[in-house]
Structures are given as structure tokens and as C-alpha cells.
Design an enzyme around this catalytic site. Sequence first.
Site, PDB file in Angstrom:
ATOM      1  N   SER A  10      17.993  -9.659 159.118  1.00 44.41           N
ATOM      2  CA  SER A  10      18.860 -10.808 158.299  1.00 44.41           C
ATOM      3  C   SER A  10      20.176 -10.220 158.665  1.00 44.41           C
ATOM      4  O   SER A  10      20.591 -10.429 159.782  1.00 44.41           O
ATOM      5  CB  SER A  10      18.247 -10.745 157.131  1.00 44.41           C
ATOM      6  OG  SER A  10      18.938 -11.873 156.343  1.00 44.41           O
ATOM      7  N   THR A  11      20.805 -10.132 157.619  1.00 44.16           N
ATOM      8  CA  THR A  11      22.350 -10.092 157.748  1.00 44.16           C
ATOM      9  C   THR A  11      22.758  -8.928 158.437  1.00 44.16           C
ATOM     10  O   THR A  11      22.109  -7.654 158.432  1.00 44.16           O
ATOM     11  CB  THR A  11      22.911  -9.707 156.241  1.00 44.16           C
ATOM     12  OG1 THR A  11      22.479 -10.462 155.209  1.00 44.16           O
ATOM     13  CG2 THR A  11      24.551  -9.557 156.194  1.00 44.16           C
ATOM     14  N   ASP A  42      12.352  -9.065 152.709  1.00 43.91           N
ATOM     15  CA  ASP A  42      11.470  -9.914 153.545  1.00 43.91           C
ATOM     16  C   ASP A  42      11.058  -8.799 154.647  1.00 43.91           C
ATOM     17  O   ASP A  42      11.997  -8.079 155.168  1.00 43.91           O
ATOM     18  CB  ASP A  42      12.316 -11.271 154.241  1.00 43.91           C
ATOM     19  CG  ASP A  42      11.398 -11.808 155.295  1.00 43.91           C
ATOM     20  OD1 ASP A  42      10.187 -11.688 155.036  1.00 43.91           O
ATOM     21  OD2 ASP A  42      12.025 -12.586 156.143  1.00 43.91           O
ATOM     22  N   HIS A  69      16.863 -14.221 160.437  1.00 39.72           N
ATOM     23  CA  HIS A  69      17.303 -15.421 159.490  1.00 39.72           C
ATOM     24  C   HIS A  69      18.705 -15.792 159.866  1.00 39.72           C
ATOM     25  O   HIS A  69      19.553 -15.345 159.856  1.00 39.72           O
ATOM     26  CB  HIS A  69      17.612 -14.772 158.174  1.00 39.72           C
ATOM     27  CG  HIS A  69      16.318 -13.893 157.618  1.00 39.72           C
ATOM     28  ND1 HIS A  69      16.486 -13.246 156.436  1.00 39.72           N
ATOM     29  CD2 HIS A  69      14.995 -14.210 157.916  1.00 39.72           C
ATOM     30  CE1 HIS A  69      15.159 -12.625 156.217  1.00 39.72           C
ATOM     31  NE2 HIS A  69      14.258 -13.397 156.816  1.00 39.72           N
ATOM     32  N   MET A  89      19.645  -8.182 154.009  1.00 38.33           N
ATOM     33  CA  MET A  89      19.162  -8.152 152.351  1.00 38.33           C
ATOM     34  C   MET A  89      18.017  -8.712 152.037  1.00 38.33           C
ATOM     35  O   MET A  89      17.395  -9.390 152.474  1.00 38.33           O
ATOM     36  CB  MET A  89      20.553  -9.393 151.677  1.00 38.33           C
ATOM     37  CG  MET A  89      20.569  -9.213 150.346  1.00 38.33           C
ATOM     38  SD  MET A  89      21.343  -7.831 149.492  1.00 38.33           S
ATOM     39  CE  MET A  89      21.801  -8.393 148.007  1.00 38.33           C
TER      40      MET A  89
END
Length: 375
Positions: A194-195, A316, A220, A313
Site C-alpha cells: 500500500s503506502t 490488509d 492499493h 498502512m
Amino acid sequence: MALAVGMDPVVMDPHKARRTAVEQKVGERKIKVLIVDDSAIVRKLLSEALASETDIDVVGTAPDPYVARDKILSLRPDVVTLDIEMPRMDGITFLKKLMKFHPLPVIIISSLGQASSKIALEALQHGAVDVLAKPGGPYSVGEMQHDLPHKVRAAAHARLQQASRGAPSAAGLPPPTDSLHVGNPSAVIAIGASTGGTEAIREVLMGIPASSPGIVVVQHIPPVFSTAFANRLNDLCRIQVKEAADGDRLTPGLALVAPGNFHMTLAKRGSEYRVSIQDGPRVCYQRPAVDVLFESVAAAAGRDAIGALLTGMGADGAQGMLKMQRAGAKTIAQDEASCVVFGMPREAIRLGAADRVLPLNRIASELMAWSAVAV
């Protein structure tokens, strides 16, 4: 130290100028956000999307980088949202100056479209921590209102990485190690992030030889941006990389990237692996979700699978990685020191789902070592 954007710089305390969001320790106080966009409508939409969040405070807005410069110095925001296309100075130029003189977590807010998506990915290369689409077309105001607070919170906890000095090139990679890679023909590698993940995935995939097992990736990322992301990776890597389409066959030397706003699952049909692209509810607030992919990989590939959970973050991927491990797969979590945000790998480690915890620069070689000996 000064934050200069083509006008007289304002002298700052050099220690303050170097502080990252992690060092600032947002803690219990509200996350202070500055919104930079030349559109008054977009500034209003972004402000409204954050207005009801009790832990976030929009401390100001700015129509261009010159106004933003002064507000950054006076308001000391924790996070900046930044448009790319603005008058007087474009967002990329301002981002580079910001990262040089006064590093802050930056979320790029970009219009949908291939050209804008490519520039947004360039911004991630130069130090931005995340990207979000402006409302329009397949991305609604409602989705932005859902996604923006999550991205702001992730950005506030981000460890800023040193920006790349230039576009990475496959020509600069070490010699291929294909001749040393025996390979398990049934092996599958699954990667989630993600991030900070676009650059982390790039680094991993650029270290993968052309003879690698098939790879499935969930990052993401909004729709359209995922297409540009896959195309960029395809230009840089030895393996082929493409945005997945429903029914695509996963083959050795191919990485399939989940399209933005769709879940991706893997299934085995006879001796072949194929992916399905589908709508559905968000999982862990995400679509695509790493958990959805990892759970399907556990069922389809079992002990032939290898999973890697990278920076991001939230949680997930942690439960999905645990299911992969219980099905016999080998698993890797990125270590805290090399993560932009340690949330997702930390949750996997907490569950005992990670067989190895490794720095980013060792993950590609470990994936190849494990895929060569998997049985």
C-alpha cells in the site's frame, strides 16, 4: 535551511526542516493538512472530505506553490495534498524543492488520464508517499471522501525515503542470474503493498530474473493509475509486467498487477493458473485488497506459493498471509527500517504469519531462492 520556490527564501531552523512525519510524532493531536490545488472546487471537495474526521484538521489551502510555500512555513502542516497541474509552477517542480528544503509527506491529487497518471508516478519516484484521483469518471466524490482520510493518516505516519535522483533503468541492473535459477514450474509469487508500495514493488521486481515464476501483485492504487504503474514496471523490469485482465493466464516471467478498484483472485485450472478480476465489497477498506488475493493464492497454489507483504498502512494482507502460511506457503514481511509505513507487515509479523522479516533490498533474492527449491 530555506524553502525556495523562485522567490526570496525564508530562513528556517535546519533541524526543523529535516524532520519527517515520524519524527514530528503527531501523537494525540490532530493531523494538520494543507491542501494545494488551483481549482477552488477541488479545494472545497478535499476540505469537505476531511471536515468530519475528528483526528484531522485542514489548517489551510493554497491555489499555487508560491502561496503554499508561505503557508507551509507559517502553519507547519503534517501532510500536504498537492495538485500536479498548476499555474506559475507545476507540482513536480514544487515537490522536488519541498523534498530538498523542507521534507513533508505529500499526497498527489491528480486527474484521471494516462498522461496525468504517468506524472503522478514520477511524483512518487521523487518522494511523494501516495496518489489519489480527483473525482470524475469512474472515481466518484463518495469514493474520494472514503479514501482521502485513510491516505492522510497513512501519510502522517510515513517514514520519508530518499527520493530517486533519476528514473531507474533496467540497463543499470546487475547481470541476470537466470542460469542459476532452477525454478519450480508450479511456483507462484504473490506480492501486496500500500503506502510507499509503488517504489517498493519496483525495487523488488527489478531484481527478478526473466525466468521467474509467475507473479501476482496487489498495490492499493486508483483506476487508470494502475495501468500506468504496470506499464512503467514493464519498461524497467526483465520480466513482463501488465495490468491484469479477467481470465489472464499466469505464466513464468510474467507479473500481473490488479487493476485499480477491482479485486484480483488466482485459481488453478488443470495445470494452469488464471486470474479473475471482479467487483465486490471493500476488504480492509480496500479494493483491490491484498487479503482477497492472498487467500485465493493459498487455495490455488498451497505450498507452491510464496508471499511477500510490503510497506503499507493498516492490516490488509496479514490474515491472507497467515492463510498462505497455513497452506504450506513460504512468507516474507518487509522490515520496519525499510518501510515507508510499517503497518501491514507489522500486523503479519504480530500474527506469526511471516517466516522471514527482511529489508527491501533482500526480498527479490529470497523470493528467487525459495522458488528454486519449492517442492
